[in-house]
Each structure stands twice: as C-alpha cells, then as structure tokens.
Motif scaffolding. Structure first.
Motif: not given
Length: 127
Positions: A1-4, A6-20, A51-60
């Motif tokens: 979940m650190r990938q998310i 890293s993508l956002i560019g900040s540490r989140l209190p939790s990986i939930v929509p409202d925090a994002i 999406l292009p088939p080789d697009t890497e996805l991270v799903v939470v």
C-alpha cells in the motif's frame, strides 16, 4: 500500500478515499450510474479496459487490510482474471460496494471508488 502513498507523494493516515481526497486537494467525484452492477461494467466505467495491456496496476480493496494480505499488483491485461480470482477467494466482487483504490504508478494515474457510491479519477503530476 506504500505504492499508493508513493504515487500520491505523501504519507496518509490511512489508505481510504477520504484521506486520498484530502491529500490531493479535493478530487472531482461523480456518482456511479444506476445499472453498474458487476465488476466488468465498473472497470469499463473507470476506463480500465482501455489501458495498454502492460500497464502496472496496484489495487487496494477491503481485503487488502486482512491479515496476511496487502495491495494486489498485476498488469492491466490480467485485471479481468484478477476479478474472477478475487470473487472466488473472497466471495465478493472487487467493486462490491466497499472502497477500492487503483493506482498505475508508471502512468501516475489513480482511480478511487468510494463506498458511498461515487468515484474519481486523477492524473497526478510528476513528484
């Protein structure tokens, strides 16, 4: 979940929509239309199918927070296979009404599906 984070560019209190939403400064939310009742329809609504088939996805999903689990990673070409596996493994659909966060780290794209029936997409700028 650190990938998310890293993508956002900040540490989140939790990986939930409202925090994002708070971290990105107000996402543009849209209501999930009536009739979107399965994973394929939701994936199509989000544009994941194009999406292009080789697009890497991270799903939470909610299952990511269970003991021994975490974020799920795959190429976009395997997302449909992932949906079937997920349904068999967790006895629910990926988009079953809970929060779902999908990131494409290389493309710097983010899809957020909120349990309140809304979704948002974001193209993030380079860090």
């Amino acid at each position: 979940m650190r990938q998310i984070e890293s993508l956002i560019g900040s540490r989140l209190p939790s990986i939930v929509p409202d925090a994002i939403d708070a971290a990105l400064g107000a996402l543009q939310w849209a209501r999930v239309p009536p009739g979107i009742e399965d994973d394929d329809a939701m994936a199509k609504l989000l544009g994941l199918c194009s999406l292009p088939p080789d697009t890497e996805l991270v799903v939470v999903t909610d299952a990511s927070f269970k003991a021994g689990s975490g974020a799920f990673a795959m190429s976009a070409s395997r997302f449909e296979e992932f949906q079937a596996w997920y349904s068999d493994r967790f006895l629910e659909r990926v988009f079953s009404g809970g929060d779902v966060i999908i990131g494409a780290p290389v493309d710097r794209r983010l899809w957020v599906v909120h349990h309140e029936g809304v979704y948002a997409t974001a193209q993030l700028s380079a860090p």
